[in-house]
Write an enzyme that holds these catalytic residues in place. Structure first.
Site, PDB file in Angstrom:
ATOM      1  N   ASP A  80      -4.087 -14.841  -2.342  1.00 14.38           N
ATOM      2  CA  ASP A  80      -2.747 -14.805  -2.925  1.00 14.38           C
ATOM      3  C   ASP A  80      -1.700 -14.599  -1.832  1.00 14.38           C
ATOM      4  OD1 ASP A  80      -3.968 -14.957  -5.384  1.00 14.38           O
ATOM      5  OD2 ASP A  80      -3.909 -12.785  -5.727  1.00 14.38           O
TER       6      ASP A  80
HETATM    7  N1  URA Z   1      -8.595 -11.642  -5.707  1.00 11.10           N
HETATM    8  C1  URA Z   1      -7.265 -11.556  -5.966  1.00 11.10           C
HETATM    9  O1  URA Z   1      -6.855 -11.053  -6.992  1.00 11.10           O
HETATM   10  N2  URA Z   1      -6.432 -12.042  -5.042  1.00 11.10           N
HETATM   11  C2  URA Z   1      -6.823 -12.593  -3.869  1.00 11.10           C
HETATM   12  O2  URA Z   1      -5.990 -12.997  -3.058  1.00 11.10           O
HETATM   13  C3  URA Z   1      -8.195 -12.662  -3.626  1.00 11.10           C
HETATM   14  C4  URA Z   1      -9.076 -12.173  -4.560  1.00 11.10           C
END
Ligand code: URA
Length: 253
Positions: free
Chosen positions: A105
């Site tokens: 993310d």
């Molecule tokens: N899980 C999440 O919620 N975000 C990420 O970036 C990676 C794994």
């Protein structure tokens, strides 16, 4: 692949920029089929030649592998005109057709593999291979054995199927808690949704390892380095569904 110039071959394999690899060749650091070749224009047959650079045998297909420490605030994408993307940090990285393997993310930090090896990426991302990924996480809420059991049980996170059993190692427990979580799949926002299902909000998330590859402490945010042959070998083993290192990554820097 046929015949290509030695300097191009080395640059595509991630050994440096065109001028850096020319210098390596002229300094006698490159062997082709066991013979030192000092002319960058030398044409080699990529199907048969065995190339050693600085004592290390190179991959034949011009495949390159980078370990990138993703900072928060950039998208896991190859391009976006309106906001920073991870590939902005790898503009100088030798190799063609580079892309990030999987997705973190925008606000997540940590280990991201960047390569042009589609077959490896496919294996690492395949839901059937169950490649382990470990994250360091900070949450609002008190983590206890109850959450460890919940994560280990394979919890419902709002998808058709429950998540696969995951390992939660609590590092600190209080109104705000810290933990390491290891999952064996890569669903959309998976870690955040697992904690949300446990009634907690993730306030910080960093990926520490994937398929036996660990984020080195000395690699700063926004920096990248080429993988070692041993690291590539371990990733390929994980992508093929092989044994995954049991070693636990250390706490985040
Ligand atoms: N899980 C999440 O919620 N975000 C990420 O970036 C990676 C794994």
């Amino acid at each position: 692949m046929g015949k290509i110039r030695l300097d191009k071959y080395l640059a595509d394999a991630g050994e440096g920029t065109r001028s850096q690899v020319k210098e390596l060749i002229r300094r006698g650091q490159v062997l082709v089929d066991g013979v030192c070749v000092k002319t960058p224009e030398y044409k080699l047959d990529t199907d048969t030649a065995k190339v050693m650079c600085r004592g290390k045998e190179l991959s034949r297909e011009g495949l390159v592998y980078y370990l990138f420490h993703k900072p928060a605030g950039c998208l896991t994408a190859t391009e976006d005109v309106s906001q920073p993307v991870v590939m902005d940090y790898l503009k100088e990285a030798p190799g063609k057709g580079l892309f990030p393997v999987g997705r973190l993310d925008k606000d997540t930090e940590g280990l991201l593999l960047i390569t042009n090896d589609g077959e490896l990426a496919h294996g690492l991302l395949s839901p059937r291979r169950h490649v382990e990924k470990t994250y360091y996480v900070e949450v609002r809420g008190v983590l206890t054995e109850k959450e460890e059991e919940l994560f280990a049980s394979g919890m419902e996170i709002g998808d058709e199927k429950p998540a696969l059993p995951a390992r939660l190692d609590i590092l600190e427990s209080g109104r705000r808690s810290k933990a390491r979580v290891t999952i064996r799949e890569g669903r959309y926002h998976q870690i955040k949704r697992m904690f949300a299902a446990a009634g907690m909000e993730v306030t910080y998330l960093k990926r520490l390892s994937m398929g036996g590859l660990t984020l080195p402490e000395e690699l700063g945010k926004g920096a990248f380095r080429a993988l070692t042959l041993e690291e590539v070998r371990r990733l390929k083993e994980a992508a093929a569904g092989g044994r995954i290192s049991e070693e636990k990554p250390g706490p985040p820097a």
